[in-house]
Scaffold this active site. Sequence first.
Site, PDB file in Angstrom:
ATOM      1  N   HIS A  12      -9.362   6.722  -4.731  1.00  0.00           N
ATOM      2  CA  HIS A  12      -9.621   8.078  -4.216  1.00  0.00           C
ATOM      3  C   HIS A  12      -8.347   8.864  -3.881  1.00  0.00           C
ATOM      4  O   HIS A  12      -8.330   9.619  -2.917  1.00  0.00           O
ATOM      5  CB  HIS A  12     -10.554   7.993  -2.991  1.00  0.00           C
ATOM      6  CG  HIS A  12      -9.966   7.254  -1.820  1.00  0.00           C
ATOM      7  ND1 HIS A  12     -10.718   6.485  -0.965  1.00  0.00           N
ATOM      8  CD2 HIS A  12      -8.685   7.159  -1.357  1.00  0.00           C
ATOM      9  CE1 HIS A  12      -9.936   5.963  -0.040  1.00  0.00           C
ATOM     10  NE2 HIS A  12      -8.703   6.368  -0.262  1.00  0.00           N
ATOM     11  N   HIS A 193      -2.317  -0.742  -3.234  1.00  0.00           N
ATOM     12  CA  HIS A 193      -1.309   0.297  -2.989  1.00  0.00           C
ATOM     13  C   HIS A 193      -0.700   0.149  -1.603  1.00  0.00           C
ATOM     14  O   HIS A 193      -1.326  -0.342  -0.682  1.00  0.00           O
ATOM     15  CB  HIS A 193      -1.824   1.717  -3.221  1.00  0.00           C
ATOM     16  CG  HIS A 193      -2.984   2.201  -2.387  1.00  0.00           C
ATOM     17  ND1 HIS A 193      -4.193   1.561  -2.310  1.00  0.00           N
ATOM     18  CD2 HIS A 193      -3.116   3.316  -1.623  1.00  0.00           C
ATOM     19  CE1 HIS A 193      -5.015   2.251  -1.538  1.00  0.00           C
ATOM     20  NE2 HIS A 193      -4.394   3.317  -1.095  1.00  0.00           N
TER      21      HIS A 193
HETATM   22  C1  DHB Z   1      -2.806   7.699  -2.037  1.00  0.00           C
HETATM   23  C2  DHB Z   1      -3.788   6.709  -1.999  1.00  0.00           C
HETATM   24  C3  DHB Z   1      -4.755   6.711  -0.991  1.00  0.00           C
HETATM   25  O1  DHB Z   1      -5.727   5.779  -0.855  1.00  0.00           O
HETATM   26  C4  DHB Z   1      -4.760   7.712  -0.034  1.00  0.00           C
HETATM   27  O2  DHB Z   1      -5.753   7.712   0.886  1.00  0.00           O
HETATM   28  C5  DHB Z   1      -3.759   8.689  -0.051  1.00  0.00           C
HETATM   29  C6  DHB Z   1      -2.789   8.683  -1.057  1.00  0.00           C
HETATM   30  C7  DHB Z   1      -1.791   7.704  -3.155  1.00  0.00           C
HETATM   31  O3  DHB Z   1      -1.720   6.746  -3.908  1.00  0.00           O
HETATM   32  O4  DHB Z   1      -1.098   8.696  -3.274  1.00  0.00           O
HETATM   33 FE    FE Z   2      -6.956   6.044   0.892  1.00  0.00          FE
END
Ligand code: DHB
Ligand code: FE
Length: 288
Positions: A12, A193
Amino acid sequence: MARIIGGLTTSHVPSIGKAIAQKQQQDPYWKPFFDAFHPVHDWLAREKPDVAVVIYNDHGLNNFLDKMPTFAIGAAHEYHNADEGWGIPVQKPFKGDAKLSWHIIENLVADEFDITMCQEVLVDHAFTLPMALMYPGGQDWPVRTVPVMMNSVQHPLPNPRRCYKLGQAIGKAIESYPEDIKVVLLGTGGLSHQLDGERAGFINKPFDLWCMDKMLNDPEALARLSNHEIVEKAGSQGVELMTWIAMRGAMQGRVTQISSTYHVPISNTGGAVMLLENHPVPRAIAAE
Ligand code: DHB
Ligand code: FE
């Protein structure tokens, strides 16, 4: 009775909102991610769910560090989005299904989940962008919604086993709802991430692909992970996997896969989309 017809999981990242606004769906960077939604659109057009129960992690638009519920559920007739500071357009309001929300809340509390019940919720990008990906084109949202928020921000976090059990309780509650409605579940977040610190930009493709396999074939394996293991293998924001685990827990029937796509990176994230279908299991078999 209400029926859970399927579940969609998707990353997301906020820049999806920018890509939609700037019509970048065909750009090579974005195309594989947006293309992952073609089978989703076909399935939605065929199955026409009435309600989307959206399991996601609020990032501070609604719940902030001063008061952070572990699990919270919206019970309003309407939900608004607002500017989170990412520079993406604010989405138009979403219809709620307050009656279904209260049914889920009552059943969860009876089932020993002491969730926070919210009569007002500002929904953030983790709710709005998956909806915009499912229903592109800016028409009125064709489904009513129930927001389910999980704390992925402030430690201590709920562990994967607890999230799986929450999902199971949500699934049981939905399937005991007396109205004949079709429900699609969403789990939004992840996959791997990390947005800050020494490992900023960390993505673990083998782990993400392992998670996607387990989502279909062995969700118990996901429930057995610890949050430390997830942070180690998927980065500190990889804990958003909790929303996928809860979503999968709510699928009570036999689960098959309609589509599955993994494309890295989208923004800083392992970009993953899965659509699973839930087939009711006859009671006699389910009891065995
Ligand atoms: C990003 C990923 C996320 O889950 C989020 O909430 C905000 C930014 C990103 O990868 O930029
Ligand atoms: Fe997020």
